[in-house]
Write an enzyme that holds these catalytic residues in place. Structure first.
Site, PDB file in Angstrom:
ATOM      1  CE1 TYR A  32       1.648  -0.372   4.482  1.00 22.69           C
ATOM      2  CE2 TYR A  32       0.223   2.247   3.826  1.00 22.69           C
ATOM      3  CZ  TYR A  32       0.753   1.566   5.685  1.00 22.69           C
ATOM      4  OH  TYR A  32       1.207   1.345   6.288  1.00 22.69           O
ATOM      5  CE  LYS A 149       3.145   3.191   2.959  1.00 20.92           C
ATOM      6  NZ  LYS A 149       3.164   3.141   4.873  1.00 20.92           N
ATOM      7  CD  GLU A 182      10.036   1.619  10.560  1.00 20.51           C
ATOM      8  OE1 GLU A 182       9.981   3.053   9.891  1.00 20.51           O
ATOM      9  OE2 GLU A 182       9.788   1.043  10.247  1.00 20.51           O
ATOM     10  CG  LEU A 206       8.363   2.121   4.764  1.00 16.33           C
ATOM     11  CD1 LEU A 206       7.859   0.953   4.163  1.00 16.33           C
ATOM     12  CD2 LEU A 206       7.646   3.370   5.023  1.00 16.33           C
TER      13      LEU A 206
HETATM   14  C1  LIG Z   1       6.699   2.426   9.493  1.00 13.35           C
HETATM   15  C2  LIG Z   1       6.631   2.752   9.072  1.00 13.35           C
HETATM   16  N1  LIG Z   1       7.900   3.933   9.364  1.00 13.35           N
HETATM   17  C3  LIG Z   1       8.033   4.850   8.061  1.00 13.35           C
HETATM   18  C4  LIG Z   1       7.266   5.979   7.756  1.00 13.35           C
HETATM   19  C5  LIG Z   1       6.742   6.988   6.909  1.00 13.35           C
HETATM   20  O1  LIG Z   1       6.531   7.253   5.458  1.00 13.35           O
HETATM   21  P1  LIG Z   1       6.011   7.947   4.494  1.00 13.35           P
HETATM   22  O2  LIG Z   1       6.672   8.826   5.443  1.00 13.35           O
HETATM   23  O3  LIG Z   1       6.171   7.044   3.866  1.00 13.35           O
HETATM   24  O4  LIG Z   1       4.212   8.347   4.914  1.00 13.35           O
HETATM   25  C6  LIG Z   1       5.038   4.995   7.521  1.00 13.35           C
HETATM   26  C7  LIG Z   1       4.374   5.344   6.764  1.00 13.35           C
HETATM   27  O5  LIG Z   1       2.991   4.980   7.173  1.00 13.35           O
HETATM   28  C8  LIG Z   1       5.084   3.678   8.396  1.00 13.35           C
HETATM   29  O6  LIG Z   1       3.375   2.971   8.815  1.00 13.35           O
END
Ligand SMILES: Cc1ncc(COP(=O)(O)O)c(C=O)c1O
Length: 285
Positions: A32, A149, A182, A206
């Site tokens: 997603y 993701k 994270e 991620l």
């Molecule tokens: C586990 C995780 N890490 C980092 C992020 C940040 O990603 P982005 O900046 O692409 O929204 C998300 C965003 O949903 C996330 O679910």
């Protein structure tokens, strides 16, 4: 009324039906994305679609579309739904099978579902208006492919709930070496002696699009120094500032961790500088 996209059609959300044999439902077998838009303009569209395609490739879902087709879906959803600030959720699962069997079936048409939802107004680079975050910490017990993701988010959901149920806005995670990975739904950073420090991209985190944009903006438009390296939890608890980033939060200042203040317990000056730059340049992506 919310209008959603499902497999080529736009329809009211309550009319959108997906088979209970869909592997997204049975196995969390899908990828997603969430793309933010403000006043109808998508932010970070191209890198989001690039990550989506990389994720599909990593798990072997065949759903190739031109970038323009994804843009059309996002723009149609913005047009068909009311709201100044909308996140676009794109979900591609491996599709509906006739049986429940772990092996990837061949030639199953992927299920493509997308909807728009309200997100908070874009962050304002102003310490008196910013939303501050209080977070808890817990050991990261997710799988070893956190760079994908995946729609299988039970680990993230349980980690988020750990903080939420204790009255916190987020949960910062650490691995079994006591190193920060994270947040349960965001990337994480510390600031120490004027340096922004964030864990390197690997299978533990991620590759956030906000992270990519922020680091790119800081290197192009400022002299703020960034280090991508291992961050220990001792460093987190002794940081001058701690930030979280995600597409809907932008750069979120953390003022309390596990009940102790971060730095002086107030939003820091580097947050202000970074959010000012991010607000000024995010539309370039
Ligand atoms: C586990 C995780 N890490 C980092 C992020 C940040 O990603 P982005 O900046 O692409 O929204 C998300 C965003 O949903 C996330 O679910």
């Amino acid at each position: 009324m919310s209008i959603v996209y499902l497999n080529g059609e736009y329809l009211p959300m309550q009319e959108a039906k997906i088979s209970p044999m869909d592997r997204g439902f049975l196995f969390g077998d899908g990828i997603y994305e969430v793309i933010p838009s403000y006043d109808g303009k998508l932010v970070g569209f191209a890198p989001h679609i690039q990550r989506l395609n990389e994720g599909l490739q990593l798990i072997g879902i065949n759903c190739s579309r031109e970038q323009q087709e994804w843009r059309e879906i996002c723009e149609q959803l913005i047009e068909k739904n009311d709201g100044l600030n909308l996140g676009i959720y794109l979900h591609i699962s491996r599709g509906a099978d006739t049986k429940r069997f772990h092996a990837y079936p061949e030639d199953l048409p992927a299920t493509v579902y997308a909807f728009a939802f309200e997100i908070p107004a874009a962050s304002i680079a102003d310490k008196s208006k910013a939303k501050t975050y209080k977070v808890s910490t817990t050991e990261d017990l997710r799988w070893q492919r956190c760079n994908i993701k995946s729609t299988a988010l039970l680990g993230n959901v349980m980690h988020f709930q750990h903080g939420f149920s204790r009255g916190y806005n987020e949960t910062i995670l650490f691995n079994n070496n006591n190193e920060m990975t994270e947040g349960s739904a965001c990337n994480a950073y510390i600031v120490k002696n004027g340096m922004v420090i964030t864990p390197p991209l690997d299978n533990q985190i991620l590759p956030g699009i906000t992270r990519f944009m922020l680091l790119d903006i800081l290197s192009r438009h400022s002299s703020i120094k960034v280090e991508e390296r291992i961050v220990t939890m001792d460093e987190v608890f002794n940081a001058d500032e701690v930030w979280l980033t995600s597409s809907s939060k932008e750069i979120a200042p953390v003022v309390e961790i596990d009940g102790s203040p971060v730095g002086n317990g107030k939003i820091g000056d580097l947050w202000l500088a970074a959010q000012t730059l991010y607000s000024a340049h995010k539309a370039d992506y």
